[in-house]
Design a protein around this motif. Structure first.
Motif, PDB file in Angstrom:
ATOM      1  N   LEU A  97      32.994  47.286  40.445  1.00  0.00           N
ATOM      2  CA  LEU A  97      32.334  46.999  39.177  1.00  0.00           C
ATOM      3  C   LEU A  97      33.201  46.161  38.241  1.00  0.00           C
ATOM      4  N   HIS A  98      32.578  45.179  37.611  1.00  0.00           N
ATOM      5  CA  HIS A  98      33.158  44.400  36.521  1.00  0.00           C
ATOM      6  C   HIS A  98      34.507  43.771  36.853  1.00  0.00           C
ATOM      7  N   ASN A  99      34.642  43.258  38.057  1.00  0.00           N
ATOM      8  CA  ASN A  99      35.887  42.596  38.445  1.00  0.00           C
ATOM      9  C   ASN A  99      35.859  41.152  37.962  1.00  0.00           C
ATOM     10  N   LYS A 100      36.792  40.805  37.087  1.00  0.00           N
ATOM     11  CA  LYS A 100      36.921  39.433  36.601  1.00  0.00           C
ATOM     12  C   LYS A 100      38.373  38.957  36.713  1.00  0.00           C
ATOM     13  N   LYS A 101      39.196  39.772  37.358  1.00  0.00           N
ATOM     14  CA  LYS A 101      40.619  39.449  37.453  1.00  0.00           C
ATOM     15  C   LYS A 101      40.853  38.177  38.249  1.00  0.00           C
ATOM     16  N   TYR A 102      41.909  37.499  37.935  1.00  0.00           N
ATOM     17  CA  TYR A 102      42.260  36.212  38.527  1.00  0.00           C
ATOM     18  C   TYR A 102      43.502  36.387  39.400  1.00  0.00           C
ATOM     19  N   CYS A 103      43.438  35.930  40.643  1.00  0.00           N
ATOM     20  CA  CYS A 103      44.595  35.923  41.539  1.00  0.00           C
ATOM     21  C   CYS A 103      44.893  34.464  41.883  1.00  0.00           C
ATOM     22  N   VAL A 104      46.135  34.062  41.751  1.00  0.00           N
ATOM     23  CA  VAL A 104      46.494  32.663  41.966  1.00  0.00           C
ATOM     24  C   VAL A 104      46.318  32.245  43.416  1.00  0.00           C
ATOM     25  N   LYS A 105      46.136  30.971  43.599  1.00  0.00           N
ATOM     26  CA  LYS A 105      46.000  30.352  44.910  1.00  0.00           C
ATOM     27  C   LYS A 105      47.268  30.586  45.730  1.00  0.00           C
TER      28      LYS A 105
END
Length: 119
Positions: free
Chosen positions: A22-30
């Motif tokens: 639910l509600h995952n908006k986290k950013y993981c770098v390339k």
């Protein structure tokens, strides 16, 4: 997120069932193997799962996203059954890289899919 790779022995015959993402908006770098990842719900065959409110601008963003390998393995034989997938961006079900009919979507509660017609 679970990501299999193409090394030997290969990942296969996995079932991911009964999860809430639910509600995952986290950013993981390339990385060297993956593009940046943001807002990914579930990226594998699933049954009886909930994916809601996941959003991002990555090619892997969405509620449930079967995807092809970045080193050439095909996106096929994925099954998404009886899952509740809603309010995800860009779509609840995203299956952009598979041949038509190579993945199975049935009994899911969702509103928006890419391509259209998977809900």
């Amino acid at each position: 997120m679970v990501i299999g790779d193409e090394n030997k022995p290969r990942v296969g015959a996995l079932t991911i069932s009964g999860n809430q993402v639910l509600h995952n908006k986290k950013y993981c770098v390339k990385t060297a193997r993956l593009p940046f990842v943001q807002g990914s719900g579930i990226l594998l065959p699933v049954t009886h799962d909930v994916g809601a409110g996941n959003s991002g601008r990555s090619s892997l963003s969405g509620g449930i996203v079967p995807f092809k390998s970045f080193v050439g393995a095909v996106d096929e034989k994925n099954r998404v059954d009886e899952s509740w997938i809603t309010a995800n961006v860009p779509a609840d079900l995203v299956s952009q890289n598979a041949a038509k009919g190579s993945n199975l979507f049935r009994g899911n509660l969702c509103r928006v899919s890419m391509p259209a017609g998977l809900c």
